[in-house]
Design a protein around this motif. Sequence first.
Motif, PDB file in Angstrom:
ATOM      1  N   UNK A  11       8.530   2.355  37.701  1.00 42.20           N
ATOM      2  CA  UNK A  11       8.957   2.354  36.299  1.00 42.20           C
ATOM      3  C   UNK A  11       8.368   1.188  35.508  1.00 42.20           C
ATOM      4  N   UNK A  12       7.269   0.644  36.032  1.00 45.54           N
ATOM      5  CA  UNK A  12       6.622  -0.487  35.357  1.00 45.54           C
ATOM      6  C   UNK A  12       6.174  -0.109  33.948  1.00 45.54           C
ATOM      7  N   UNK A  13       5.789   1.164  33.761  1.00 43.55           N
ATOM      8  CA  UNK A  13       5.326   1.606  32.432  1.00 43.55           C
ATOM      9  C   UNK A  13       6.455   1.609  31.407  1.00 43.55           C
ATOM     10  N   UNK A  14       7.695   1.553  31.896  1.00 44.27           N
ATOM     11  CA  UNK A  14       8.852   1.504  30.993  1.00 44.27           C
ATOM     12  C   UNK A  14       9.308   0.068  30.759  1.00 44.27           C
ATOM     13  N   UNK A  15       8.502  -0.887  31.188  1.00 44.40           N
ATOM     14  CA  UNK A  15       8.846  -2.281  30.964  1.00 44.40           C
ATOM     15  C   UNK A  15       9.687  -2.902  32.062  1.00 44.40           C
ATOM     16  N   UNK A  16       9.863  -2.188  33.181  1.00 41.70           N
ATOM     17  CA  UNK A  16      10.646  -2.722  34.291  1.00 41.70           C
ATOM     18  C   UNK A  16       9.782  -3.686  35.103  1.00 41.70           C
ATOM     19  N   UNK A  17      10.294  -4.875  35.303  1.00 45.98           N
ATOM     20  CA  UNK A  17       9.562  -5.900  36.041  1.00 45.98           C
ATOM     21  C   UNK A  17       9.954  -5.843  37.512  1.00 45.98           C
ATOM     22  N   UNK A  18       8.972  -5.832  38.387  1.00 45.69           N
ATOM     23  CA  UNK A  18       9.254  -5.790  39.830  1.00 45.69           C
ATOM     24  C   UNK A  18       9.950  -7.074  40.269  1.00 45.69           C
ATOM     25  N   UNK A  19      11.031  -6.944  41.046  1.00 44.67           N
ATOM     26  CA  UNK A  19      11.724  -8.134  41.556  1.00 44.67           C
ATOM     27  C   UNK A  19      10.934  -8.709  42.720  1.00 44.67           C
ATOM     28  N   UNK A  20      10.798 -10.019  42.790  1.00 46.15           N
ATOM     29  CA  UNK A  20      10.043 -10.630  43.894  1.00 46.15           C
ATOM     30  C   UNK A  20      10.820 -10.558  45.201  1.00 46.15           C
ATOM     31  N   UNK A  21      10.119 -10.605  46.290  1.00 52.47           N
ATOM     32  CA  UNK A  21      10.785 -10.673  47.597  1.00 52.47           C
ATOM     33  C   UNK A  21      11.442 -12.042  47.729  1.00 52.47           C
ATOM     34  N   UNK A  22      12.759 -12.075  47.939  1.00 48.01           N
ATOM     35  CA  UNK A  22      13.460 -13.366  47.978  1.00 48.01           C
ATOM     36  C   UNK A  22      13.066 -14.187  49.193  1.00 48.01           C
ATOM     37  N   UNK A  23      13.120 -15.494  49.020  1.00 49.00           N
ATOM     38  CA  UNK A  23      12.889 -16.384  50.147  1.00 49.00           C
ATOM     39  C   UNK A  23      14.072 -16.314  51.104  1.00 49.00           C
ATOM     40  N   UNK A  24      13.783 -16.525  52.372  1.00 45.53           N
ATOM     41  CA  UNK A  24      14.878 -16.561  53.355  1.00 45.53           C
ATOM     42  C   UNK A  24      15.789 -17.727  53.016  1.00 45.53           C
ATOM     43  N   UNK A  25      17.119 -17.505  52.941  1.00 44.90           N
ATOM     44  CA  UNK A  25      18.044 -18.587  52.622  1.00 44.90           C
ATOM     45  C   UNK A  25      18.052 -19.615  53.734  1.00 44.90           C
ATOM     46  N   UNK A  26      18.449 -20.865  53.427  1.00 44.97           N
ATOM     47  CA  UNK A  26      18.547 -21.855  54.498  1.00 44.97           C
ATOM     48  C   UNK A  26      19.540 -21.356  55.511  1.00 44.97           C
ATOM     49  N   UNK A  27      19.177 -21.225  56.699  1.00 45.20           N
ATOM     50  CA  UNK A  27      20.068 -20.656  57.695  1.00 45.20           C
ATOM     51  C   UNK A  27      19.291 -20.166  58.882  1.00 45.20           C
ATOM     52  N   UNK A  28      19.298 -18.854  59.076  1.00 46.38           N
ATOM     53  CA  UNK A  28      18.840 -18.274  60.319  1.00 46.38           C
ATOM     54  C   UNK A  28      17.434 -18.718  60.739  1.00 46.38           C
ATOM     55  N   UNK A  29      16.446 -18.523  59.844  1.00 48.04           N
ATOM     56  CA  UNK A  29      15.077 -18.870  60.214  1.00 48.04           C
ATOM     57  C   UNK A  29      14.963 -20.366  60.479  1.00 48.04           C
ATOM     58  N   UNK A  30      15.612 -21.175  59.617  1.00 54.34           N
ATOM     59  CA  UNK A  30      15.571 -22.623  59.800  1.00 54.34           C
ATOM     60  C   UNK A  30      16.235 -23.046  61.101  1.00 54.34           C
ATOM     61  N   UNK A  31      17.333 -22.388  61.430  1.00 59.86           N
ATOM     62  CA  UNK A  31      18.060 -22.742  62.648  1.00 59.86           C
ATOM     63  C   UNK A  31      17.196 -22.491  63.880  1.00 59.86           C
ATOM     64  N   UNK A  32      16.574 -21.317  63.929  1.00 57.66           N
ATOM     65  CA  UNK A  32      15.713 -20.993  65.071  1.00 57.66           C
ATOM     66  C   UNK A  32      14.621 -22.044  65.220  1.00 57.66           C
ATOM     67  N   UNK A  33      14.019 -22.420  64.095  1.00 54.81           N
ATOM     68  CA  UNK A  33      12.936 -23.401  64.123  1.00 54.81           C
ATOM     69  C   UNK A  33      13.440 -24.769  64.567  1.00 54.81           C
ATOM     70  N   UNK A  34      14.587 -25.169  64.036  1.00 52.81           N
ATOM     71  CA  UNK A  34      15.112 -26.499  64.378  1.00 52.81           C
ATOM     72  C   UNK A  34      15.626 -26.562  65.818  1.00 52.81           C
ATOM     73  N   UNK A  35      16.139 -25.454  66.334  1.00 51.30           N
ATOM     74  CA  UNK A  35      16.548 -25.423  67.741  1.00 51.30           C
ATOM     75  C   UNK A  35      15.329 -25.649  68.639  1.00 51.30           C
TER      76      UNK A  35
END
Length: 468
Positions: free
Chosen positions: A80-104
């Motif tokens: 629906x971009x032709x109707x002026x709808x802007x694509x939402x970006x892929x959100x960043x992973x929140x501080x939590x799961x990915x960070x925990x795995x890395x820090x462990x």
Amino acid sequence: MDHEEEEIEIPNYFICPISLEIMKDPVTTASGITYDRQSIVQWLEKVPSCPVTKQPLPVDSDLTPNHMLRRLIQYWCVENATHGVVRIPTPRAPPGKLNIVEEIKNLKKFGQEASRREDTLKKLEVLAMEGEGNRRQMCEGDVHKSLILFIVNCTREEEEQEEGQRRTKGQLDESLRLLYLIGIPLDEARTILIENDRILESLTWVLNQQDFLNKAYTIVLLRNLTENTSSHIVERLSAEIFKGIIGFLKDVVSSFNRVNPSVSATVQPSNSRVRNKAPSKLDHSVVIKQAVTAALMILLETSSWSRNRTILVDLDAVSELIELEISSAGEKRTTELVLGILSRLCCCADGRAEFLAHRLGIAIVTKRLLRVSAAADDRALSILSTVSKYSPESEVVEEMVSARTVDKLFNVLRTDCSLSLKEKAKEILRDHFDEWKKFPCIDVALLTKLLSSSPKDLLTEYYSRVGV
């Protein structure tokens, strides 16, 4: 048809039930409802329940990213971009799961690199404070085992190299604090004690240092480790562990009495306005309260054995427990535990002697009688019964009269309480009947009446007196 005049139909399931806008980062709660992450996080900080189902949801509830729905929304936006709808970006992973795995991974990777290890510990602490889900994942990643091993190595270095104290002190503090936050899984405690035969020695070392908060963290950890372990380990705890626990309770009493500013300064009042939010730092008053309860539970459990009772009495535990009870102002759980320990320590002659030697021993036990709980009443009467039966009569009687214990025993007989309590009260009054009569302040007629009346008659009189 002009695109600007064409209406766009937005699928209902793209809309967040809270913001009523298209979701940018859809997440599903434990209640099964999907919301935009920002909206539900802000909602839970104010109301700990699902807005749709009203199911209770703590502020640190797990929020599962709904990747399928997010991709559908993104695809719809592109279409629906032709109707002026802007694509939402892929959100960043929140501080939590990915960070925990890395820090462990980092915690194990940087095991021998002091500066990087301390940085990793600090990051894990921040993540642990963000929610229960993070703390649970750390346990699943065996962070608690790594921390215990590190504490053992840390204390060994401290003992063997005086100059290593500065290098490891900060990391030891961080490890104890993080271990306090994530805890020890109950089903692993016994195995951990068996696999780490130096852990109790290490905790003993920390308990006998000067750092007050580290003592508090250590006592909570010690309780976690011994709560469901074998009685043999609990029975044989070293005198040095008991010394550290009693020393901690003494420091707590000093902080209550404002004798030790360095201790009282660590006790920060909790802020009720942010009670439902993940704390930015530990509330020391909560830590200390939990440590006091843990310390008393350890003492109550271990005082079942005569060997431990002897050690505790020699460490002046009776006096320190009485002082703690005086300072705690009758807080229910603390009082029940203190009276329980005192009732066991009074089973030995030295314990009774120490109890009577304290000028407020009988007075504080008498004061708590009929004021706290049924459990506290039972333990208080057990103390008074044991002391009055096995200690020098003249000394006990005079102290009980002075502390108005006799009046309290009269009240036990004249109120609606258990038959066992009434029998204990009667026994104390009966055993010293001839001595009570010598004191003008004792109502001998009432004493005689109460001793000769049956429990049923006393209960009938009580109901009549209160108008039931």
